[in-house]
Structure formats: structure tokens, C-alpha cells
Design a protein around this motif. Structure first.
Motif, short mmCIF file in Angstrom:
data_model
loop_
_atom_site.label_atom_id
_atom_site.label_comp_id
_atom_site.label_asym_id
_atom_site.label_seq_id
_atom_site.Cartn_x
_atom_site.Cartn_y
_atom_site.Cartn_z
N THR A 125 0.88 -1.19 0.12
CA THR A 125 0.28 -0.02 -0.14
C THR A 125 0.72 1.09 -0.02
OG1 THR A 125 -1.73 -1.15 1.30
CG2 THR A 125 -1.75 1.32 1.24
N GLU B 106 -5.19 -0.80 0.39
CA GLU B 106 -4.49 -1.41 -0.61
C GLU B 106 -5.17 -0.86 -2.08
OE1 GLU B 106 -2.00 -5.20 -2.56
OE2 GLU B 106 -3.32 -5.00 -0.43
N LYS C 285 -5.22 3.03 -2.64
CA LYS C 285 -3.90 3.50 -3.07
C LYS C 285 -3.41 2.94 -4.65
CE LYS C 285 -3.09 6.18 0.46
NZ LYS C 285 -4.72 5.92 1.16
#
Length: 312
Positions: A171, A211, A214
Motif C-alpha cells: 500500500t 491497498e 492507493k
């Protein structure tokens, strides 16, 4: 500014612990004006200079340091210095120079290189890698630093750890890539050539919401206003990826918003580059339906983004 303040504070410590050659010659250390009002004005001027962008000279920094130190301590130290022999004073001055040399603030490039080397060292604990990623996240805000990161081998390392076993590491790496690629065509080209897009799209299927968020942020930054990147995105079935996001009501609303924002960007880019786009982005009927269905959302911001897409 932080570096200047740090240096000024350091000067206070050094003044209190080391004698200058002027003191050795019998001179006095002036720690303030005999007129309190004049002293207050001097302090105000120095503070105003600091607020306006820093000290105008090293002398100004020293004056600020002296003015904000303890006069009693300085007087005591100066008396000690006057009793020192020339050999002792030379030794102190040498120690001072060595200390200042050791305390020099590293450049951004040096800090990035340290962070990249830490990330590239698999023997270091997870905490060290996370700290290195946090430092890079701040440093790549500056466009020149983002460009220099490639010269240091930083993007190769970041893209490699997109496959890391820890979601937190993946991430953070995606977030850094997204920031580095924003409005930076040179970095976009470099990162695309290193194969980051396919890995980022794979991260969109993560069970970890942050995750996926991003990763989508990084994808948008990587292909925005970049026709090569957009064509590669279509080849990797990017339209299907976005359609699946919009069709899944269980996903975080941020993913829906970021998907619509990206769709609006892609639509605008295709309208401006009709002759260069290899694939019509809106040939996917399921995607079009997902966009229209998003109007049923109760989120006003989401509806506004749908309207932005329809406006194109």
C-alpha cells in the motif's frame, strides 16, 4: 526553516560549551543590549527575518542564538575561556569544527538513497522498511526529487515490493508511486517502462480496502494525460476493472468515486486525442450501465462525479 532553527539551537549549545578566539584575545561576549527596549526590538527584528524566510546571514543566525541564550551561562563560559591556554583553545576549536562537520544536514538525495537502500535490504525488520517508505512519501512531493528517485534506482525497488507479502508495504509503495507520477510525464514514462501498471491493477483485487484505494490512486496518476499509459490500460482490460468496481456496491465508496474520476479523465483525454486512441473507452456497454446506475447512489459527491462523466 526547520534546518535553520536546528542550526540556531545548535549554535546556542556550542556557544555555551566552546570559547571563541575573540574571547581568548580578551574580548567580551555581548549577550544583549544595555537598553531593554532596544534588545526587545532586536529580538523582534530577528524573529521577523526568520518569519520572512530565514536568517539573512550566518552572523544573523549567531546573533539570534546569542539573544535567545542564557546570559549568565555565556558569561560564565567566557570567563572560563579567558583562563585557557592557546593550546587548549585550539583543541576546542578543532573539536568544534569536527562536531559541525558531523552534524551537517543530509540532502534530500542522500535521504532518499538511505531509504532506498533500506528497502532493498531484505534482512531489515518490517519497521525499518515502513519508516523508509514514510520518508520517501514526503520527499517525492517535490517534482525534482521524484525525478532523482529514478536515478537512485528507487522506482525499481518500489515496483518490486508491490509484490511484497505485507499489504501495508504494498500500500505504501503504491502511494509513493502515485505521488511521484502526478503531473510528471518523465516519471510516468519511467514507471510504465518498468511494468508498474500491471502490478497496480492486480492490487485492485486486494481484500484490503486501503491497498485497493492507493493502487487506484497510483493508476490514475500514472496514466493521466499519457496516451501510451492509457492504451496499455485498455490492453490490460482497464475498462472491465472499472466496471467491476462500479458494479460492486459492497466496495468502499472511495473506490467508486476514484473510478468515476478516472473515467472522466479518460473520456476527456479521448475527446482531445481521437486520432491517437486505439480503443474507444465507451465501447464497453457494461461499463456505461455501471456509470448510469451510479446515479442511484445517495452520495451527492458520487452523483456529481457521474455528471462529470456524462458531461463528456
Amino acid at each position: 526553516m526547520e534546518r535553520l532553527i536546528f542550526t540556531a539551537v545548535l549554535m546556542v549549545v556550542l556557544i555555551a560549551n566552546f570559547a571563541t578566539s575573540e574571547v581568548a584575545a580578551g574580548g567580551a561576549v555581548v549577550v544583549g543590549s544595555s537598553n531593554p527596549k532596544e534588545g526587545d526590538k532586536l529580538a523582534m527584528v530577528q524573529e521577523e527575518e526568520d518569519m520572512d524566510g530565514g536568517f539573512s546571514s550566518l552572523d544573523g543566525m549567531l546573533q539570534w542564538a546569542i539573544g535567545h541564550s542564557d546570559p549568565g551561562v555565556l558569561k560564565e563560559r567566557s570567563e572560563v575561556a579567558q583562563r585557557m591556554s592557546p593550546e587548549e583553545l585550539n583543541k576546542r576549536q578543532t573539536e568544534l569544527k569536527e562536531l559541525l562537520e558531523k552534524l551537517k544536514m543530509p540532502s534530500d538525495a542522500q535521504l532518499m538513497l538511505i531509504a532506498v537502500n533500506d528497502l532493498d535490504n531484505s534482512s531489515l525488520p518490517l519497521e525499518h522498511h515502513l519508516r523508509a517508505l514514510e520518508e520517501l512519501l514526503v520527499l517525492v512531493e517535490h517534482i525534482d526529487n521524484a525525478i532523482d528517485l529514478q536515478k537512485l534506482g528507487g522506482f525499481s525497488v518500489l515496483i518490486r515490493i508491490l509484490n511484497h507479502s505485507e499489504p501495508e508495504i504494498r500500500t505504501a509503495a503504491a502511494w509513493i508511486l502515485g505521488k511521484a507520477n502526478q503531473n510528471n510525464p518523465l516519471v510516468q514514462k519511467q514507471v510504465l517502462e518498468l511494468g508498474a501498471l500491471k502490478l497496480l491493477m492486480k492490487m485492485m483485487k486486494s481484500d484490503t480496502t486501503e491497498e485497493a484505494v492507493k493502487a487506484l490512486f497510483a493508476i490514475s496518476a500514472l496514466i493521466r494525460n499519457n496516451m501510451n499509459g492509457q492504451n496499455l490500460f485498455y490492453q490490460e482490460a482497464g475498462d472491465t476493472m472499472l466496471q467491476e468496481v462500479l458494479s460492486n456496491s459492497n466496495l468502499d465508496i472511495r473506490l467508486h468515486k476514484k473510478s468515476l474520476f478516472l473515467i472522466a479523465d479518460l473520456a476527456e483525454s479521448q475527446l482531445e486525442n481521437e486520432n491517437t486512441a486505439e480503443i474507444s473507452f465507451f465501447s464497453n456497454r457494461l461499463l456505461l450501465k455501471a456509470i448510469v446506475d451510479s446515479m442511484a447512489s445517495s452520495d451527492l459527491d458520487l452523483k456529481e462525479k457521474v455528471c462529470d462523466v456524462n458531461g463528456h
